[in-house]
Design an enzyme around this catalytic site. Structure first.
Site, PDB file in Angstrom:
ATOM      1  N   ASP A 259      11.552  49.883 -28.976  1.00  0.00           N
ATOM      2  CA  ASP A 259      11.459  49.464 -27.586  1.00  0.00           C
ATOM      3  C   ASP A 259      12.746  48.700 -27.262  1.00  0.00           C
ATOM      4  OD1 ASP A 259      10.239  48.622 -25.063  1.00  0.00           O
ATOM      5  OD2 ASP A 259       9.974  46.672 -26.024  1.00  0.00           O
TER       6      ASP A 259
ATOM      7  N   ASP B  30       7.160  45.266 -29.092  1.00  0.00           N
ATOM      8  CA  ASP B  30       6.630  43.937 -28.763  1.00  0.00           C
ATOM      9  C   ASP B  30       5.300  44.020 -28.021  1.00  0.00           C
ATOM     10  OD1 ASP B  30       7.566  42.769 -25.555  1.00  0.00           O
ATOM     11  OD2 ASP B  30       7.813  44.828 -26.244  1.00  0.00           O
TER      12      ASP B  30
ATOM     13  N   ASP C 185      13.184  46.178 -23.955  1.00  0.00           N
ATOM     14  CA  ASP C 185      12.927  44.875 -23.332  1.00  0.00           C
ATOM     15  C   ASP C 185      12.042  44.011 -24.220  1.00  0.00           C
ATOM     16  OD1 ASP C 185      14.364  45.120 -20.862  1.00  0.00           O
ATOM     17  OD2 ASP C 185      12.836  46.535 -20.178  1.00  0.00           O
TER      18      ASP C 185
ATOM     19  N   LYS D  11       4.087  55.511 -23.767  1.00  0.00           N
ATOM     20  CA  LYS D  11       5.271  55.761 -24.584  1.00  0.00           C
ATOM     21  C   LYS D  11       4.844  56.513 -25.848  1.00  0.00           C
ATOM     22  CE  LYS D  11       8.018  52.097 -24.780  1.00  0.00           C
ATOM     23  NZ  LYS D  11       8.425  50.678 -24.890  1.00  0.00           N
TER      24      LYS D  11
ATOM     25  N   GLU E  23      -1.477  43.579 -18.223  1.00  0.00           N
ATOM     26  CA  GLU E  23      -0.757  44.281 -19.301  1.00  0.00           C
ATOM     27  C   GLU E  23      -1.013  43.653 -20.667  1.00  0.00           C
ATOM     28  OE1 GLU E  23       3.812  44.975 -20.869  1.00  0.00           O
ATOM     29  OE2 GLU E  23       3.470  44.461 -18.766  1.00  0.00           O
TER      30      GLU E  23
ATOM     31  N   SER F 215      12.009  53.210 -23.741  1.00  0.00           N
ATOM     32  CA  SER F 215      11.825  52.058 -22.872  1.00  0.00           C
ATOM     33  C   SER F 215      11.112  52.393 -21.569  1.00  0.00           C
ATOM     34  CB  SER F 215      13.184  51.430 -22.547  1.00  0.00           C
ATOM     35  OG  SER F 215      13.050  50.392 -21.592  1.00  0.00           O
TER      36      SER F 215
END
Length: 373
Positions: free
Chosen positions: A114, A303, A116, A278, A161, A229
């Protein structure tokens, strides 16, 4: 949003809907694993709370944390795994995977990450660092009214989220709503392509400490780096480029801006990529992983629970080590992360552990900050 590959061709599972992929082991089982016995050979009992592990001097910090000196002996010289930020539910399993990755070396390795809050920092000096979306949201080229609307979206959807009580299925429509609304607002701002580089230069974007070693080690050893991403591809590419580590072994899948013939943002290309899609459904037509046959050992960095599926499109995976950065809501999310990731890095703003593992896997000595001409 467009699914687009950036960079030359390569040189040479999840908050899984099915739940945790591996059982957790007790402190006793974890201790036994260091002597070569199966990490699950002892009867399982509930894991000790982390506070108990810290408080008891007789424990090697058990299933929550492993700083047992035998780790560096069994795994080679991966002393970085004794860092205070490292948590492992099953250190014996980590030992086995790291050993397999080392035996495969660079020829069989690929890294999937990933961007960010994984390659980029989550915070610096106690202040949140911007994501690739935030960089644009907070820039001078966005109106104050638009900035307020984007902030309101963040405050509404971000808690959803990361809420551990919601299932991925329940979160999905909210993530689609969030990304779609945010992108629509940006398209109303008459953003021009040439402004992207300046916006990044003026931002507070930061990559994690040790980023040069990370990017340069992979490049120098011809290890493909696949960045998956849900951010804005144009922005994250520019961040890496301005840090002078955008090497030919890097390939990015992200949400790319679509500019009209006059250079104004008119939309986003292709399929929308958000936190929880993803996976192979986004990459199935790319052919990227098919080009990497033989790269069956994976180091996966993420993350969020959504990042756990990033390697789903890889064919014939033999070994995968999943490393999760636990940045936010630590107490609420710790158990879920430890059930899902092999190694959890709690509030660690560096890539030290990843770099140490890479040096071990690639049969190199102690890592140092390398520079590429």
């Amino acid at each position: 949003m467009h699914l687009e590959w950036r960079g030359p061709r390569p040189p040479g599972r999840s908050e899984a809907a099915s739940g945790p992929s591996r059982p957790c082991c007790t402190t006793r089982a974890s201790r036994r694993s260091w002597s070569g016995r199966s990490p699950c050979s002892a009867p399982r009992t509930p894991a000790r709370p982390r506070s108990v592990a810290r408080a008891s001097p007789s424990l090697p910090l058990g299933p929550a944390r492993c700083r047992d000196q035998s780790f560096s002996r069994v795994s080679g010289q991966v002393s970085i795994l004794m860092k205070a930020t490292v948590l492992m539910r099953q250190p014996g399993r980590v030992q086995e995977i790291v050993g397999a990755l080392r035996r495969g070396g660079g020829d069989r390795l690929q890294v999937i990450s990933d961007f960010d809050m994984t390659l980029s920092r989550f915070a610096y000096n106690g202040k949140r660092c911007p994501s690739s979306h935030n960089i644009l949201d907070n820039s001078k080229i966005i109106s104050e009214e638009c900035r307020k609307e984007l902030k309101a979206l963040l405050h509404h959807y971000y808690p959803i989220e990361i809420d551990p009580h919601w299932t991925i299925k329940e979160k999905l429509p909210h993530m689609v709503e969030w990304w779609t609304k945010a992108h629509s607002l940006l398209c109303e701002q008459k953003i021009q392509k040439f402004q992207i580089a300046q916006v990044v230069r003026e931002s507070n974007a930061m990559l994690r400490e040790g980023y040069k070693t990370f990017f340069n080690t992979l490049y120098q050893n011809s290890v493909p780096l696949f960045i998956f991403s849900a951010g804005i591809g144009d922005i994250l590419e520019e961040i890496i480029r301005q840090k002078q580590v955008f090497h030919p072994n890097i390939h990015v899948v992200s949400n790319y801006m679509d500019f009209d013939e006059d250079g104004f943002l008119q939309g986003f290309k292709g399929q929308l990529i958000h936190t929880y899609n993803k996976n192979s459904t986004v990459c199935e037509n790319s052919g990227y992983f098919q080009q990497l046959q033989g790269k069956t050992n994976i180091l996966l960095l993420g993350d969020s629970m959504g990042d756990l599926t990033m390697a789903d499109g890889v064919l014939g995976v033999e070994n995968i080590l999943k490393i999760g950065f636990l940045n936010d809501k630590v107490e609420e999310q710790r158990e879920r992360y430890m059930e899902s990731y092999d190694i959890v890095l709690e509030k660690d703003e560096s890539l030290d552990v990843v770099n140490g593992l890479l040096q071990h896997i690639l049969h190199q000595g102690d890592w140092v900050e390398m520079r590429v001409p």
